[in-house]
Design a protein around this motif. Sequence first.
Motif, PDB file in Angstrom:
ATOM      1  N   ASN A  97       0.857  -1.180   0.000  1.00 51.07           N
ATOM      2  CA  ASN A  97       0.000   0.000   0.000  1.00 51.07           C
ATOM      3  C   ASN A  97       0.899   1.238   0.000  1.00 51.07           C
ATOM      4  O   ASN A  97       1.670   1.448   0.937  1.00 51.07           O
ATOM      5  CB  ASN A  97      -0.897   0.011   1.238  1.00 51.07           C
ATOM      6  CG  ASN A  97      -1.937   1.121   1.191  1.00 51.07           C
ATOM      7  OD1 ASN A  97      -1.648   2.235   0.759  1.00 51.07           O
ATOM      8  ND2 ASN A  97      -3.133   0.807   1.648  1.00 51.07           N
ATOM      9  N   PRO A  98       0.856   2.090  -1.036  1.00 52.26           N
ATOM     10  CA  PRO A  98       1.776   3.233  -1.127  1.00 52.26           C
ATOM     11  C   PRO A  98       1.579   4.253  -0.016  1.00 52.26           C
ATOM     12  O   PRO A  98       2.495   5.026   0.288  1.00 52.26           O
ATOM     13  CB  PRO A  98       1.456   3.838  -2.500  1.00 52.26           C
ATOM     14  CG  PRO A  98       0.075   3.375  -2.806  1.00 52.26           C
ATOM     15  CD  PRO A  98      -0.058   2.031  -2.182  1.00 52.26           C
ATOM     16  N   ARG A  99       0.405   4.282   0.603  1.00 56.32           N
ATOM     17  CA  ARG A  99       0.155   5.265   1.656  1.00 56.32           C
ATOM     18  C   ARG A  99       0.679   4.776   3.013  1.00 56.32           C
ATOM     19  O   ARG A  99       1.424   5.466   3.695  1.00 56.32           O
ATOM     20  CB  ARG A  99      -1.340   5.565   1.750  1.00 56.32           C
ATOM     21  CG  ARG A  99      -1.892   6.277   0.514  1.00 56.32           C
ATOM     22  CD  ARG A  99      -3.365   6.620   0.710  1.00 56.32           C
ATOM     23  NE  ARG A  99      -3.894   7.335  -0.442  1.00 56.32           N
ATOM     24  CZ  ARG A  99      -5.154   7.761  -0.529  1.00 56.32           C
ATOM     25  NH1 ARG A  99      -5.998   7.540   0.470  1.00 56.32           N
ATOM     26  NH2 ARG A  99      -5.564   8.398  -1.612  1.00 56.32           N
ATOM     27  N   SER A 100       0.237   3.593   3.393  1.00 57.45           N
ATOM     28  CA  SER A 100       0.618   3.100   4.720  1.00 57.45           C
ATOM     29  C   SER A 100       1.913   2.319   4.710  1.00 57.45           C
ATOM     30  O   SER A 100       2.469   2.038   5.772  1.00 57.45           O
ATOM     31  CB  SER A 100      -0.496   2.200   5.267  1.00 57.45           C
ATOM     32  OG  SER A 100      -0.651   1.043   4.443  1.00 57.45           O
ATOM     33  N   ARG A 104       0.212  -6.749   1.745  1.00 56.42           N
ATOM     34  CA  ARG A 104      -0.568  -7.986   1.811  1.00 56.42           C
ATOM     35  C   ARG A 104      -0.031  -8.943   0.755  1.00 56.42           C
ATOM     36  O   ARG A 104       0.601  -8.520  -0.205  1.00 56.42           O
ATOM     37  CB  ARG A 104      -2.057  -7.749   1.511  1.00 56.42           C
ATOM     38  CG  ARG A 104      -2.766  -6.764   2.404  1.00 56.42           C
ATOM     39  CD  ARG A 104      -4.249  -6.780   2.042  1.00 56.42           C
ATOM     40  NE  ARG A 104      -5.019  -5.773   2.756  1.00 56.42           N
ATOM     41  CZ  ARG A 104      -5.336  -4.591   2.273  1.00 56.42           C
ATOM     42  NH1 ARG A 104      -4.931  -4.272   1.044  1.00 56.42           N
ATOM     43  NH2 ARG A 104      -6.029  -3.733   2.979  1.00 56.42           N
ATOM     44  N   CYS A 105      -0.355 -10.216   0.908  1.00 54.00           N
ATOM     45  CA  CYS A 105      -0.019 -11.161  -0.156  1.00 54.00           C
ATOM     46  C   CYS A 105      -0.974 -10.927  -1.327  1.00 54.00           C
ATOM     47  O   CYS A 105      -2.001 -10.259  -1.205  1.00 54.00           O
ATOM     48  CB  CYS A 105      -0.113 -12.604   0.340  1.00 54.00           C
ATOM     49  SG  CYS A 105      -1.793 -13.182   0.666  1.00 54.00           S
TER      50      CYS A 105
END
Length: 501
Positions: A97-100, A104-105
């Motif tokens: 996730n680029p924000r957080s 995830r797989c």
Amino acid sequence: MEQSGKDLNLSFLLEHEREMILKVLQKDEKLRKREEKRIRRLKNELLEVKQKGFIRPQDLGARQCTRCLKTLGLIFDRGDLCEECQSRICSSCRVVNPRSRQWRCTFCDKLTELKVSSGEWFLEERSKRFERGQLSSDVVKQTILSAPLSESDCFSINSTMSMYSETGDYGNAKVSGEILLNVSYSYKTGALSVLVKECHNLAVGDERRQRTDAYVKTYLLPDKSRQSKRKTSIKANTINPVFNETLRYVISHSQLETRTLQVSVWHHDRFGRNSFLGEVELAFDAWKFDCHIEEWYTLQPKVEGSIDSMLQYKGELTVVLKYIPEGKNVTPTADQVQVKKSFLKGKKTSPLTLPEGGMVELLVKGAKNLTAVKSGGYSDPFVKGYLLPDSNKSTKHKTVVERHTVNPQWNHTFTYCGLQPGDLNNVCLELTVWDKETVSSNVFLGGVRLGAGTGESYGKEVDWMDSYGEEKRLWQRMIENPEVPHECTLMLRSSMCKCRK
């Protein structure tokens, strides 16, 4: 929405206003079905991803990626556990996730994406809020139509929006437990009421998460169609669910005596295959209909080859078949004459002249227990027939449309001329039953094929020469006993695809 259809007063509406509202609701229903189809397709995509890439950790060695099976290193690229599925994943099988900056797989990322794009989160929240209510459009529609089925089929949101219950994993959970049912029948209203009260000591449906999200599903066998299915709401995370929900069928007493109530319990998996938790079957041939029967039933495992493995019950068609040899038939009227095409003799004949050869005469008497596709619990059925391999207008016959019924009586005769005895083993009479629609395509209700069932026609292998059972025996009796009418009631096929014997 707690208000039921019988509590909604729409008597102030004029007739044309009711018609306009029904048209709007019909369009809404089409859009809803289209959306359900889209969600079902997205879920199937997820299943494909799961089946191709998901391997349980216990099936692998400790140093392999659960997704791509890549061997993990001892120092570098050792792999990390996915926080959602707790599977060891290599660096290539992660979606960040680029924000957080959390990851995830690939499978869990696809699952989250589908949950958002399919609106599953919305349906889930709505089912919690309106667990025992109806969709408002359904309430309005049922009130306007004032149909008997509208008062008996007040399904919960979970039941209405369910789209994935038929793909069950029968062998996943060990069957255990009991179910408490209260079954009654009203002669006054013609309604069978199945009060599903509770279950006790069910099996665990999801071994990994150690939880059971149970619901109950019923059919009136041998009818396994959508119209015969009833479902309760889903009770989350309990092996002792309490439902207290009534599932109703509107059916005559004479028909009910020939049916069997199948009650099955399932674990609901939103993005996987629902797990079978057990079933019971109650035959009504000797049932005491004049009293309420409340009893605990022990859940049984699925038995291979039972009545559940039969083709879907679509009703029955009664016909009378007769072959009149050449020289013994009378001259038919012009509208009865059917041109014998090139696949029979290769000769052109006048449509007003009787072709050489004998004549097959079919009387379509009627049908019973057809599928009800209209909102009011009925259909507008008609029968269409072709003499294969010719499927064009020269052999096409249709009965009239019988309105507002699932037990039509046509008494309409189809006549096919120009048939030599040798032709009878190479042609097939295909009869299909349809519901007449005014603004959309007609709905297929079932069909039969009458023929020799050899798989071949004039030396060529064909899919449609697949008559079996009583279809084949009726055709053979017609050939062996010409000039004699042979009456038979045939079970309708749920599909006209090639029958696998």
